[in-house]
Scaffold this motif. Sequence first.
Motif, PDB file in Angstrom:
ATOM      1  N   ALA A 108       1.017  -1.086   0.092  1.00  0.00           N
ATOM      2  CA  ALA A 108      -0.048   0.052  -0.003  1.00  0.00           C
ATOM      3  C   ALA A 108       0.763   1.409   0.045  1.00  0.00           C
ATOM      4  O   ALA A 108       2.087   1.375   0.509  1.00  0.00           O
ATOM      5  CB  ALA A 108      -0.904  -0.085   1.359  1.00  0.00           C
ATOM      6  N   VAL A 109       0.434   2.290  -0.574  1.00  0.00           N
ATOM      7  CA  VAL A 109       1.036   3.840  -0.671  1.00  0.00           C
ATOM      8  C   VAL A 109      -0.305   4.579   0.345  1.00  0.00           C
ATOM      9  O   VAL A 109      -1.115   4.619  -0.181  1.00  0.00           O
ATOM     10  CB  VAL A 109       1.473   4.103  -1.806  1.00  0.00           C
ATOM     11  N   ALA A 110       0.220   5.272   1.309  1.00  0.00           N
ATOM     12  CA  ALA A 110      -0.346   6.250   2.084  1.00  0.00           C
ATOM     13  C   ALA A 110       0.275   7.370   2.228  1.00  0.00           C
ATOM     14  O   ALA A 110       1.376   7.842   2.335  1.00  0.00           O
ATOM     15  CB  ALA A 110      -0.783   5.876   3.364  1.00  0.00           C
ATOM     16  N   ARG A 111      -0.738   8.675   1.641  1.00  0.00           N
ATOM     17  CA  ARG A 111      -0.218  10.021   2.168  1.00  0.00           C
ATOM     18  C   ARG A 111      -0.797  10.164   3.553  1.00  0.00           C
ATOM     19  O   ARG A 111      -2.083  10.498   3.539  1.00  0.00           O
ATOM     20  CB  ARG A 111      -0.576  10.881   0.846  1.00  0.00           C
ATOM     21  N   GLY A 112      -0.054  10.315   4.684  1.00  0.00           N
ATOM     22  CA  GLY A 112      -0.741  10.556   5.757  1.00  0.00           C
ATOM     23  C   GLY A 112      -1.708   9.247   6.182  1.00  0.00           C
ATOM     24  O   GLY A 112      -1.380   8.177   5.919  1.00  0.00           O
ATOM     25  N   ARG A 113      -2.824   9.680   6.467  1.00  0.00           N
ATOM     26  CA  ARG A 113      -3.889   8.468   6.704  1.00  0.00           C
ATOM     27  C   ARG A 113      -4.935   8.272   5.557  1.00  0.00           C
ATOM     28  O   ARG A 113      -5.613   7.409   5.412  1.00  0.00           O
ATOM     29  CB  ARG A 113      -5.058   9.115   7.768  1.00  0.00           C
ATOM     30  N   GLN A 114      -4.528   8.697   4.297  1.00  0.00           N
ATOM     31  CA  GLN A 114      -5.109   8.720   3.128  1.00  0.00           C
ATOM     32  C   GLN A 114      -4.597   7.566   2.183  1.00  0.00           C
ATOM     33  O   GLN A 114      -3.361   7.709   1.983  1.00  0.00           O
ATOM     34  CB  GLN A 114      -5.333   9.860   2.203  1.00  0.00           C
ATOM     35  N   ILE A 115      -5.223   6.362   2.222  1.00  0.00           N
ATOM     36  CA  ILE A 115      -4.879   5.396   1.476  1.00  0.00           C
ATOM     37  C   ILE A 115      -4.794   5.562  -0.119  1.00  0.00           C
ATOM     38  O   ILE A 115      -5.790   5.841  -0.584  1.00  0.00           O
ATOM     39  CB  ILE A 115      -5.342   3.965   1.766  1.00  0.00           C
ATOM     40  N   LEU A 116      -3.568   5.669  -0.524  1.00  0.00           N
ATOM     41  CA  LEU A 116      -3.637   6.104  -2.112  1.00  0.00           C
ATOM     42  C   LEU A 116      -3.861   4.786  -2.891  1.00  0.00           C
ATOM     43  O   LEU A 116      -4.384   4.674  -3.922  1.00  0.00           O
ATOM     44  CB  LEU A 116      -2.220   6.589  -2.546  1.00  0.00           C
ATOM     45  N   THR A 117      -3.145   3.836  -2.505  1.00  0.00           N
ATOM     46  CA  THR A 117      -3.509   2.303  -3.225  1.00  0.00           C
ATOM     47  C   THR A 117      -3.214   1.426  -2.039  1.00  0.00           C
ATOM     48  O   THR A 117      -2.448   1.389  -1.267  1.00  0.00           O
ATOM     49  CB  THR A 117      -2.753   2.159  -4.462  1.00  0.00           C
ATOM     50  N   ASN A 118      -4.000   0.106  -2.463  1.00  0.00           N
ATOM     51  CA  ASN A 118      -3.756  -1.148  -1.582  1.00  0.00           C
ATOM     52  C   ASN A 118      -3.927  -2.321  -2.373  1.00  0.00           C
ATOM     53  O   ASN A 118      -4.897  -2.864  -2.928  1.00  0.00           O
ATOM     54  CB  ASN A 118      -4.875  -0.992  -0.609  1.00  0.00           C
ATOM     55  N   LYS A 119      -2.727  -2.707  -2.780  1.00  0.00           N
ATOM     56  CA  LYS A 119      -2.707  -3.981  -3.788  1.00  0.00           C
ATOM     57  C   LYS A 119      -2.559  -5.204  -3.218  1.00  0.00           C
ATOM     58  O   LYS A 119      -1.820  -5.150  -2.220  1.00  0.00           O
ATOM     59  CB  LYS A 119      -1.607  -3.715  -4.863  1.00  0.00           C
ATOM     60  N   VAL A 120      -3.389  -6.129  -3.320  1.00  0.00           N
ATOM     61  CA  VAL A 120      -3.333  -7.593  -2.825  1.00  0.00           C
ATOM     62  C   VAL A 120      -3.197  -8.707  -3.549  1.00  0.00           C
ATOM     63  O   VAL A 120      -3.849  -8.607  -4.619  1.00  0.00           O
ATOM     64  CB  VAL A 120      -4.289  -8.056  -1.698  1.00  0.00           C
ATOM     65  N   SER A 121      -2.163  -9.575  -3.512  1.00  0.00           N
ATOM     66  CA  SER A 121      -2.181 -10.666  -4.495  1.00  0.00           C
ATOM     67  C   SER A 121      -2.219 -11.844  -3.596  1.00  0.00           C
ATOM     68  O   SER A 121      -1.454 -12.306  -2.639  1.00  0.00           O
ATOM     69  CB  SER A 121      -0.484 -10.666  -5.116  1.00  0.00           C
ATOM     70  N   SER A 122      -3.257 -12.612  -3.662  1.00  0.00           N
ATOM     71  CA  SER A 122      -3.607 -13.905  -3.007  1.00  0.00           C
ATOM     72  C   SER A 122      -3.128 -14.913  -3.630  1.00  0.00           C
ATOM     73  O   SER A 122      -3.346 -15.061  -4.687  1.00  0.00           O
ATOM     74  CB  SER A 122      -5.103 -13.751  -2.995  1.00  0.00           C
TER      75      SER A 122
END
Length: 328
Positions: A18-32
Amino acid sequence: MEPLILAIESSCDDSSVAVARGRQILTNKVSSQIEHAKYGGVVPEVASRRHLMNLPMVLQAALAEAGTALNEIDAIAFTQGPGLLGSLLVGANFVKGLSLALQKPLIAVNHIEAHVLALWIEHQPELPCLVLTVSGGHTQITLVQEPLQHTLLGQTLDDAAGEAFDKIAKMLGLPYPGGPLIDKLAQQGEPIHSFPKSQIPDFNFSFSGLKTAVLYYLQKLTPEYIQEQLPNLAASVQHTIVDTLLEKMEMAIKKHKPKSIGLVGGVAANSLLRKKFTEVGLKYNLPAYIPAFAYCTDNAAMIAITAYFLFQKQQFASLRTVPFAKQR
Ligand code: KG4
Ligand code: ZN
């Protein structure tokens, strides 16, 4: 400007960035990792090898989606534990390499604390907040005084709630992970079979007795009858697990008088648990928070939000930080 945090989660069978600016999640990639299904559970050695292959790709995808270059990152967070040691080691060494190359600080995050703080991604729960964490590896009730400051009130003495769902699903002939399948089947059934609820004192849980009770119960039935009763059996198991969890929550609400309640972890996806948890909130006139599904199952966004709170306290980890498998 708020810090830009890169976060990696690799404690079990999901490789997530994930990449976050402060508390704001810019992306959350998951590979299961789906290959574990054929073994009926997570194979640790397979999981670590998969993380090794997946993490560079998931990182690229996450950076592209966030529109971020690696040199813009202010800190790199990772799951230190608890979890599968091999999987954690792959993640830890991956971020150490990045930290050395980019000359950016590391932040070590506790996986269970991150599940709890996932509530702070979309909400600002009133404090103290009483949180029920239910996943494949953990079942606990914590009282959060403020982010990073919590008291553990109770936990499972044996199997986690998700583990109980999965193991009982396996007895019913369902593939891994069985929790979501029990949920689905239960929607067509009624809880007409009665199973015992554990009588563990305080705020602790035990699910191994239920597992044994279901095993003995099924041994007395014919395969045809089990097949016919599948929806009712699923509904009965689900009903027993959900009631056990919420009875303890109600006990904890009465004793600790929180200002809000939260439900986190993969099992928070369970439809009956979500419904009844919301009803508990209404009954005690408390705001009841459940994160979006993507933030309930293992994900790096929850690592990023926890890292954000640690960043504010300037709590960085050294390159010598090693993962741990069990909660200390
Ligand atoms: O949080 P999570 O993704 O991984 C761990 O940290 O363990 O939780 C996975 C667990 C599995 O045991 C899975 O069967 C359970 O969450 N689960 C469910 C449901 N969706 C996932 N259990 C019951 N009902 C569901 N709908
Ligand atoms: Zn987890």
